[in-house]
Design a protein around this motif. Structure first.
Motif, short mmCIF file in Angstrom:
data_model
loop_
_atom_site.label_atom_id
_atom_site.label_comp_id
_atom_site.label_asym_id
_atom_site.label_seq_id
_atom_site.Cartn_x
_atom_site.Cartn_y
_atom_site.Cartn_z
N LEU A 51 0.85 -1.18 0.00
CA LEU A 51 0.00 0.00 0.00
C LEU A 51 0.89 1.23 0.00
O LEU A 51 1.65 1.47 0.94
N LYS A 52 0.82 2.01 -1.05
CA LYS A 52 1.69 3.18 -1.20
C LYS A 52 1.59 4.09 0.03
O LYS A 52 0.50 4.40 0.50
N SER A 53 2.74 4.49 0.54
CA SER A 53 2.90 5.42 1.66
C SER A 53 2.53 4.83 3.01
O SER A 53 2.61 5.52 4.03
N ALA A 54 2.16 3.54 3.06
CA ALA A 54 1.97 2.86 4.34
C ALA A 54 3.26 2.16 4.72
O ALA A 54 4.28 2.26 4.02
N GLY A 55 3.23 1.44 5.83
CA GLY A 55 4.42 0.73 6.28
C GLY A 55 4.83 -0.39 5.34
O GLY A 55 4.06 -0.82 4.48
N GLY A 56 6.05 -0.86 5.52
CA GLY A 56 6.57 -1.91 4.67
C GLY A 56 6.39 -3.29 5.27
O GLY A 56 6.11 -3.45 6.46
N THR A 57 6.55 -4.29 4.42
CA THR A 57 6.52 -5.69 4.82
C THR A 57 7.90 -6.29 4.59
O THR A 57 8.32 -6.44 3.45
N PRO A 58 8.66 -6.60 5.66
CA PRO A 58 9.96 -7.23 5.46
C PRO A 58 9.79 -8.65 4.92
O PRO A 58 8.89 -9.38 5.33
N LEU A 59 10.65 -9.03 3.99
CA LEU A 59 10.57 -10.34 3.36
C LEU A 59 11.91 -11.07 3.47
O LEU A 59 12.97 -10.45 3.50
N ALA A 60 11.84 -12.40 3.50
CA ALA A 60 13.05 -13.21 3.40
C ALA A 60 13.47 -13.40 1.95
O ALA A 60 14.65 -13.57 1.66
N GLY A 61 12.52 -13.38 1.04
CA GLY A 61 12.80 -13.53 -0.38
C GLY A 61 11.69 -12.89 -1.18
O GLY A 61 10.56 -12.75 -0.69
N ALA A 62 11.99 -12.49 -2.40
CA ALA A 62 11.00 -11.82 -3.23
C ALA A 62 11.28 -12.09 -4.70
O ALA A 62 12.42 -12.31 -5.11
N GLU A 63 10.21 -12.03 -5.49
CA GLU A 63 10.33 -12.16 -6.93
C GLU A 63 10.49 -10.78 -7.55
O GLU A 63 9.72 -9.87 -7.24
N LEU A 64 11.48 -10.65 -8.40
CA LEU A 64 11.69 -9.39 -9.12
C LEU A 64 10.89 -9.42 -10.41
O LEU A 64 11.06 -10.30 -11.24
N THR A 65 9.97 -8.48 -10.55
CA THR A 65 9.10 -8.37 -11.72
C THR A 65 9.45 -7.11 -12.48
O THR A 65 10.25 -6.29 -12.00
N PRO A 66 8.88 -6.87 -13.66
CA PRO A 66 9.19 -5.63 -14.38
C PRO A 66 8.86 -4.37 -13.60
O PRO A 66 9.47 -3.32 -13.82
N THR A 67 7.88 -4.44 -12.66
CA THR A 67 7.51 -3.26 -11.88
C THR A 67 8.13 -3.25 -10.48
O THR A 67 7.67 -2.53 -9.60
N GLY A 68 9.19 -4.02 -10.28
CA GLY A 68 9.87 -4.07 -8.99
C GLY A 68 9.59 -5.36 -8.25
O GLY A 68 9.24 -6.38 -8.85
N LEU A 69 9.75 -5.35 -6.93
CA LEU A 69 9.42 -6.54 -6.14
C LEU A 69 7.92 -6.80 -6.25
O LEU A 69 7.12 -5.87 -6.22
N ARG A 70 7.55 -8.06 -6.40
CA ARG A 70 6.14 -8.39 -6.64
C ARG A 70 5.24 -7.78 -5.56
O ARG A 70 5.52 -7.88 -4.39
N HIS A 71 4.15 -7.15 -6.02
CA HIS A 71 3.12 -6.51 -5.20
C HIS A 71 3.55 -5.18 -4.60
O HIS A 71 2.79 -4.59 -3.82
N ASP A 72 4.72 -4.67 -4.95
CA ASP A 72 5.14 -3.38 -4.40
C ASP A 72 4.27 -2.26 -4.97
O ASP A 72 4.07 -2.16 -6.18
N ARG A 73 3.75 -1.40 -4.09
CA ARG A 73 2.90 -0.27 -4.46
C ARG A 73 1.76 -0.68 -5.41
O ARG A 73 1.43 0.02 -6.36
N GLU A 74 1.16 -1.83 -5.13
CA GLU A 74 0.05 -2.31 -5.97
C GLU A 74 -1.26 -1.63 -5.60
O GLU A 74 -2.17 -1.52 -6.43
N PHE A 75 -1.35 -1.17 -4.35
CA PHE A 75 -2.55 -0.47 -3.87
C PHE A 75 -2.18 0.95 -3.47
O PHE A 75 -1.03 1.25 -3.12
#
Length: 299
Positions: A51-75
């Motif tokens: 969620l843009k401008s809300a807190g972050g979710t720390p991850l142990a691993g992530a998929e890199l997609t064309p728009t960045g880490l998957r689900h980043d700033r999706e809402f």
């Protein structure tokens, strides 16, 4: 497993002068580029911001997609005039803790009787803006709108990214991020800043997607390419910082640091203007997975 590194602030060892900092910056740049050799670093944090401008979710691993880490700033939350909401206007956004697995968006927050549990819906497509630039978002309905409006004390609606959106430079694509899909910062850069401020700051003040260790203070400044396994990221410009870094991401309180301190030694002229630089912005060039502990080669 989710790793939360936000409490691991580096120890403060006494303030240093701007002159000493400049020498460290130069040394880091020389070390990274000496003889055309690749610098080597390690990924020590990964953070996604569903969620843009809300807190972050720390991850142990992530998929890199064309728009960045998957689900980043999706809402994103928008005002009634469909402009995006940010911590500039509502610092309390910092205290929201979203998590999204592709099926459910769960958002907890201090003061919320129950968390929001939301499954994305196919509502009307709205013409929204991010910093005045048009893009599209799918309205997520009355229940989500009411939950956020009541919690924040301001009328707003939740939208999910739709369509396509180009980066401001570099030929990439992004969702609701400001201008580029990835932000990268080295732990040593924060260590150096923490020697200058009145109290140590956690990494979450700067909301990076990827945190590296091993480059030295400001070593990221000299790099253009990061490779992590099959994934490749081009670092296209410095990250110009705004007043959001003065917002405590746990309490939502604001003060004058660290932007004032950074401005004293990290103000730079760049293509298109002048700003306070801390970290780098990047675009995915080859996709793959990235995990905490992965080795990074950089050039």
């Amino acid at each position: 497993m989710v790793h939360d590194f936000r409490g691991a602030a580096p120890a403060r060892t006494g303030k240093i002068s701007p002159g000493e900092g400049s020498a460290r910056e130069g040394s880091a740049r020389e070390g990274a580029a000496r003889g055309g050799e690749s610098a080597v670093a390690v990924v020590v944090e990964l953070n996604v911001f569903p969620l843009k401008s809300a807190g972050g979710t720390p991850l142990a691993g992530a998929e890199l997609t064309p728009t960045g880490l998957r689900h980043d700033r999706e809402f994103m939350l928008v005002r009634p005039d469909l402009r995006h909401l940010s911590q500039r206007e509502l610092p309390r956004l910092a205290t929201l803790r979203p998590a999204y697995d592709g099926t459910e968006l769960v958002v907890g927050a201090p003061g919320a009787v129950t968390p929001l549990v939301h499954e994305p819906v196919d509502g009307p497509v709205l013409e929204v803006t991010v910093h005045g630039k048009p893009c599209q978002g799918v309205d997520q309905g009355e229940m989500a709108a009411a939950w956020f409006s009541d919690l924040l004390g301001a009328p707003c609606r939740l939208v999910r990214f739709a369509g396509t959106r180009p980066t401001s430079r570099g030929g990439g694509t992004l969702a609701f991020a400001d201008a580029h899909p990835l932000s990268v910062l080295s732990r040593e850069s924060l260590d150096d800043l923490n020697r200058r401020v009145d109290g140590p700051l956690p990494m979450d003040r700067f909301r990076p997607n990827i945190v590296l260790e091993g480059l030295g203070p400001y070593g990221e400044d000299a790099l253009t390419t990061l490779r992590v396994g099959a994934a490749e990221i081009e670092l296209v410009k410095p990250c110009a910082r705004c007043v959001i870094i003065n917002v405590d991401q746990d309490s939502a309180r604001k003060n004058g640091e660290p932007l004032r301190v950074l401005a004293g030694y990290r103000t730079r002229v760049f293509e298109g203007g002048r700003g306070v630089m801390f970290g780098r912005l990047g675009i995915p060039r080859a996709l793959g997975t990235i995990a905490v502990g992965d080795t990074v080669t950089a050039s």
